[in-house]
Design an enzyme around this catalytic site. Structure first.
Site, PDB file in Angstrom:
ATOM      1  N   ALA A 241      76.188  22.024   1.129  1.00 24.20           N
ATOM      2  CA  ALA A 241      77.029  20.945   1.643  1.00 24.20           C
ATOM      3  C   ALA A 241      78.337  21.439   2.275  1.00 24.20           C
ATOM      4  O   ALA A 241      78.714  20.957   3.356  1.00 24.20           O
ATOM      5  CB  ALA A 241      77.300  19.937   0.525  1.00 24.20           C
TER       6      ALA A 241
ATOM      7  N   ASP B  69      72.392  22.074   7.687  1.00 23.87           N
ATOM      8  CA  ASP B  69      71.148  22.771   7.335  1.00 23.87           C
ATOM      9  C   ASP B  69      70.330  23.213   8.542  1.00 23.87           C
ATOM     10  O   ASP B  69      69.542  24.144   8.444  1.00 23.87           O
ATOM     11  CB  ASP B  69      70.259  21.856   6.468  1.00 23.87           C
TER      12      ASP B  69
ATOM     13  N   VAL C 132      66.314   8.888  15.565  1.00 22.06           N
ATOM     14  CA  VAL C 132      66.299   9.545  16.869  1.00 22.06           C
ATOM     15  C   VAL C 132      64.946  10.219  17.026  1.00 22.06           C
ATOM     16  O   VAL C 132      64.518  10.997  16.183  1.00 22.06           O
ATOM     17  CB  VAL C 132      67.456  10.561  16.994  1.00 22.06           C
TER      18      VAL C 132
ATOM     19  N   GLU D 209      68.449  22.996 -12.145  1.00 24.19           N
ATOM     20  CA  GLU D 209      69.148  21.784 -12.577  1.00 24.19           C
ATOM     21  C   GLU D 209      68.154  20.721 -13.052  1.00 24.19           C
ATOM     22  O   GLU D 209      68.343  20.095 -14.095  1.00 24.19           O
ATOM     23  CB  GLU D 209      70.028  21.251 -11.431  1.00 24.19           C
TER      24      GLU D 209
ATOM     25  N   GLY E 203      74.582  12.624   7.088  1.00 24.44           N
ATOM     26  CA  GLY E 203      74.642  13.426   5.861  1.00 24.44           C
ATOM     27  C   GLY E 203      76.026  14.045   5.766  1.00 24.44           C
ATOM     28  O   GLY E 203      76.992  13.548   6.358  1.00 24.44           O
ATOM     29  N   PHE E 204      76.106  15.166   5.058  1.00 24.25           N
ATOM     30  CA  PHE E 204      77.418  15.790   4.849  1.00 24.25           C
ATOM     31  C   PHE E 204      78.052  16.198   6.176  1.00 24.25           C
ATOM     32  O   PHE E 204      79.243  15.987   6.392  1.00 24.25           O
ATOM     33  CB  PHE E 204      77.266  17.012   3.944  1.00 24.25           C
ATOM     34  N   GLY E 205      77.258  16.795   7.072  1.00 26.57           N
ATOM     35  CA  GLY E 205      77.808  17.293   8.328  1.00 26.57           C
ATOM     36  C   GLY E 205      78.198  16.162   9.268  1.00 26.57           C
ATOM     37  O   GLY E 205      79.319  16.131   9.789  1.00 26.57           O
TER      38      GLY E 205
ATOM     39  N   GLY F  37      72.563  11.684  12.356  1.00 25.93           N
ATOM     40  CA  GLY F  37      72.524  12.012  10.929  1.00 25.93           C
ATOM     41  C   GLY F  37      73.869  11.760  10.279  1.00 25.93           C
ATOM     42  O   GLY F  37      74.892  12.243  10.752  1.00 25.93           O
TER      43      GLY F  37
HETATM   44  C1  LIG Z   1      68.199  18.288  -4.670  1.00 25.63           C
HETATM   45  C2  LIG Z   1      69.277  18.978  -3.875  1.00 25.63           C
HETATM   46  C3  LIG Z   1      70.379  19.497  -4.523  1.00 25.63           C
HETATM   47  C4  LIG Z   1      71.378  20.131  -3.793  1.00 25.63           C
HETATM   48  N1  LIG Z   1      72.477  20.620  -4.471  1.00 25.63           N
HETATM   49  C5  LIG Z   1      73.492  21.164  -3.771  1.00 25.63           C
HETATM   50  C6  LIG Z   1      74.665  21.593  -4.454  1.00 25.63           C
HETATM   51  O1  LIG Z   1      74.766  21.501  -5.680  1.00 25.63           O
HETATM   52  N2  LIG Z   1      75.673  22.089  -3.695  1.00 25.63           N
HETATM   53  C7  LIG Z   1      75.590  22.193  -2.336  1.00 25.63           C
HETATM   54  O2  LIG Z   1      76.534  22.614  -1.691  1.00 25.63           O
HETATM   55  N3  LIG Z   1      74.477  21.805  -1.670  1.00 25.63           N
HETATM   56  C8  LIG Z   1      73.431  21.294  -2.353  1.00 25.63           C
HETATM   57  N4  LIG Z   1      72.295  20.886  -1.691  1.00 25.63           N
HETATM   58  C9  LIG Z   1      72.199  21.117  -0.235  1.00 25.63           C
HETATM   59  C10 LIG Z   1      72.975  20.083   0.558  1.00 25.63           C
HETATM   60  O3  LIG Z   1      72.660  18.786   0.105  1.00 25.63           O
HETATM   61  C11 LIG Z   1      72.647  20.243   2.030  1.00 25.63           C
HETATM   62  O4  LIG Z   1      72.964  21.557   2.416  1.00 25.63           O
HETATM   63  C12 LIG Z   1      73.411  19.244   2.873  1.00 25.63           C
HETATM   64  O5  LIG Z   1      73.024  17.937   2.557  1.00 25.63           O
HETATM   65  C13 LIG Z   1      73.199  19.512   4.350  1.00 25.63           C
HETATM   66  O6  LIG Z   1      73.935  18.587   5.085  1.00 25.63           O
HETATM   67  P1  LIG Z   1      73.430  18.106   6.520  1.00 25.63           P
HETATM   68  O7  LIG Z   1      74.502  17.228   7.057  1.00 25.63           O
HETATM   69  O8  LIG Z   1      72.982  19.271   7.301  1.00 25.63           O
HETATM   70  O9  LIG Z   1      72.108  17.271   6.215  1.00 25.63           O
HETATM   71  P2  LIG Z   1      71.876  16.041   5.235  1.00 25.63           P
HETATM   72  O10 LIG Z   1      72.988  15.871   4.289  1.00 25.63           O
HETATM   73  O11 LIG Z   1      70.505  16.238   4.693  1.00 25.63           O
HETATM   74  O12 LIG Z   1      71.880  14.801   6.222  1.00 25.63           O
HETATM   75  C14 LIG Z   1      70.934  14.644   7.239  1.00 25.63           C
HETATM   76  C15 LIG Z   1      70.917  13.170   7.609  1.00 25.63           C
HETATM   77  O13 LIG Z   1      70.228  13.005   8.821  1.00 25.63           O
HETATM   78  C16 LIG Z   1      69.391  11.866   8.746  1.00 25.63           C
HETATM   79  N5  LIG Z   1      68.322  12.065   9.712  1.00 25.63           N
HETATM   80  C17 LIG Z   1      67.372  13.037   9.705  1.00 25.63           C
HETATM   81  N6  LIG Z   1      66.599  12.952  10.803  1.00 25.63           N
HETATM   82  C18 LIG Z   1      67.050  11.900  11.517  1.00 25.63           C
HETATM   83  C19 LIG Z   1      66.667  11.317  12.746  1.00 25.63           C
HETATM   84  N7  LIG Z   1      65.669  11.813  13.484  1.00 25.63           N
HETATM   85  N8  LIG Z   1      67.331  10.226  13.199  1.00 25.63           N
HETATM   86  C20 LIG Z   1      68.372   9.707  12.459  1.00 25.63           C
HETATM   87  N9  LIG Z   1      68.805  10.245  11.284  1.00 25.63           N
HETATM   88  C21 LIG Z   1      68.153  11.328  10.834  1.00 25.63           C
HETATM   89  C22 LIG Z   1      68.911  11.866   7.307  1.00 25.63           C
HETATM   90  O14 LIG Z   1      68.479  10.580   6.900  1.00 25.63           O
HETATM   91  C23 LIG Z   1      70.161  12.322   6.578  1.00 25.63           C
HETATM   92  O15 LIG Z   1      70.992  11.252   6.190  1.00 25.63           O
HETATM   93  C24 LIG Z   1      71.269  20.257  -2.394  1.00 25.63           C
HETATM   94  C25 LIG Z   1      70.157  19.732  -1.740  1.00 25.63           C
HETATM   95  C26 LIG Z   1      69.167  19.108  -2.471  1.00 25.63           C
HETATM   96  C27 LIG Z   1      67.970  18.537  -1.758  1.00 25.63           C
END
Ligand SMILES: Cc1cc2nc3c(=O)[nH]c(=O)nc-3n(C[C@H](O)[C@H](O)[C@H](O)COP(=O)(O)OP(=O)(O)OC[C@H]3O[C@@H](n4cnc5c(N)ncnc54)[C@H](O)[C@@H]3O)c2cc1C
Length: 417
Positions: free
Chosen positions: A314, A299, A79, A170, A13-15, A11
């Site tokens: 995030a 998350d 994955v 929002e 994403g942010f993490g 992944g």
């Molecule tokens: C509409 C919306 C608005 C938001 N607004 C805010 C805000 O204003 N402030 C704030 O702090 N937070 C906000 N959030 C929450 C924040 O975006 C999440 O908490 C954050 O993105 C979590 O980060 P993460 O790294 O856990 O997952 P994510 O950022 O979701 O990243 C997960 C990544 O893993 C990838 N992935 C998933 N499964 C697989 C797999 N099996 N194989 C390969 N890749 C995979 C996905 O494609 C994705 O790129 C918001 C969320 C949403 C949906």
């Protein structure tokens, strides 16, 4: 074959991205496996859905995000499974062995399976969701422009948003401004008195995670922007006509579900590592109990008692990713694992043009000042100079001219490809 420890991050994403960047100075080989080829800035997804920003302003290629991280390589693949005993992940591009694994796969929209839904409602979690929602909404107004049935026209011009958390608030504010100030310039044949945006919330307040004063300020601001707020109204079902509530229904052709997300951990990690909400019960070093080589961050990870550190936001994911690098560094140096300590820098939500709420420690802000702060923070965190410049220009354009530049229906709902 490489002798350095292999770190696989699932992944970007942010993490995941924060972990990969923080590992750049360590003597390890990092592989980031991401099923898309971009990192998505989800906090601004609602702006794509409401026609203010283009996808390329909030999504950035993972390869370019990690261009300067010389010990990281990117694999675009999904994955499918993790074999904890064999220390191997199975991806659509083949198997990868690891010495350290970081699972950061985020969450997906939860519901509306409960309550039952007779039609597909629109979520707001992925880039495809935002584009589908934008196309659907604009297509509804196109249809409304030539519909002679007054009841059908009212339904086509109405939006119901379920869930008054930050995303629901929002999006409601932004879509109400789009419908009240922008679309009337394009659709002279529609009487916009027929249109409505209704925000439905089961709880008694909007923005339940914020101080009550800020929830009330957000509710006032939404009402000023023409959003009808229905609080204390659990949804009983969603049908072709709209949303069914306890004492009636809200007719709307567009139903947006922002009433929660759920962790994706269950698809990769064993059930006995998850809590009742499907999130991984991690140790203080953010590892799986019994598998210190496997980290779960963002998350998907939680420890109920951790308060703000368990929030699905995030900064928790980013700080979790940075912590993983600290733990791996400590292990390489033979030191004990450091404990994760979350630094809560506050939360904010915007309610359309010129209005927001923010809470930073004991400080509570609402209105224009909070909006300027929101704008600065989001500019700071957006990836890339180009994205920041274009986003700032789009916000300024919308602020001064009440106009949304991105209103093309490209992927028409129901076209089927
Ligand atoms: C509409 C919306 C608005 C938001 N607004 C805010 C805000 O204003 N402030 C704030 O702090 N937070 C906000 N959030 C929450 C924040 O975006 C999440 O908490 C954050 O993105 C979590 O980060 P993460 O790294 O856990 O997952 P994510 O950022 O979701 O990243 C997960 C990544 O893993 C990838 N992935 C998933 N499964 C697989 C797999 N099996 N194989 C390969 N890749 C995979 C996905 O494609 C994705 O790129 C918001 C969320 C949403 C949906």
């Amino acid at each position: 074959m490489s002798q350095r420890p292999r770190v696989v991050i699932v992944g970007a994403g942010f993490g995941g991205l924060a972990a990969a960047k923080a590992l750049r100075h360590l003597d390890v080989d990092v592989t980031v496996v991401e099923r898309t080829n971009y990192h998505l800035f989800q906090p601004l997804l609602y702006q794509v859905a409401s026609g203010l920003l283009d996808p390329s302003e909030i999504a950035h290629p993972v390869r370019s995000c990690l261009r300067r991280v010389s010990n990281a390589r990117v694999v675009m693949a999904e994955v499918r499974a993790v074999d904890l005993e064999a220390r191997r992940v199975d991806t659509t591009a083949g198997a990868l062995g690891y010495e350290h694994l970081v699972v950061a796969t985020g969450s997906v929209t939860a519901g509306p399976g409960d309550p039952p839904s007779e039609r597909q409602v629109l979520g707001l979690k992925h880039l495809e969701d935002a584009l589908r929602l934008r196309a659907h909404l604009l297509a509804c107004f196109e249809e409304a422009a030539h519909t002679t049935d007054a009841k059908a026209r009212r339904r086509l011009c109405s939006v119901a948003v379920v869930g008054a958390g930050p995303t629901g608030v929002e999006y409601s504010g932004a879509v109400s401004e789009l419908i009240r100030h922008v679309l009337p310039k394009d659709f002279p044949e529609i009487d916009f008195a027929d249109s409505s945006v209704v925000l439905i919330e089961a709880g008694e307040e909007a923005l339940a995670g914020f101080a009550p004063r800020l929830g009330r300020a957000a509710a006032r601001s939404l009402r000023r922007k023409g959003v009808r707020l229905l609080l204390g109204q659990p949804v009983h079902g969603v049908s072709d006509c709209g949303v069914r509530l306890r004492g009636g229904s809200v007719e709307a052709a567009t139903v947006v579900w922002t009433a929660g997300v759920r962790s994706t951990a269950a698809s990769l990690l064993p059930a006995d590592t998850l809590d009742r909400r499907g999130r991984v019960q991690v140790t203080s070093a953010l590892c799986l109990p019994g598998h210190p080589e496997v980290f779960a961050i963002g998350d998907i990870a939680a420890a109920e008692e951790r308060g703000p550190a368990a929030a699905m936001v995030a900064p928790v994911a980013i700080q979790g990713g940075q912590h993983v690098a600290r733990v791996i560094e400590a292990r390489l140096q033979g030191r004990p694992d450091p404990e994760f300590r979350y630094r809560d820098k506050g939360t904010m939500a915007t309610i359309g043009r010129g209005s927001a709420v923010a809470q930073i420690g004991p400080v509570r802000l609402s209105g224009f000042v909070a909006w300027v702060l929101w704008l600065l923070v989001h500019l700071l965190y957006l990836v890339g100079f180009r994205s920041r410049t274009i986003a700032l220009a789009s916000w300024a354009w919308n602020f001064f001219f009440y106009d949304r530049p991105v209103r093309l229906i490209i992927d028409r709902p129901g076209d089927g490809g």
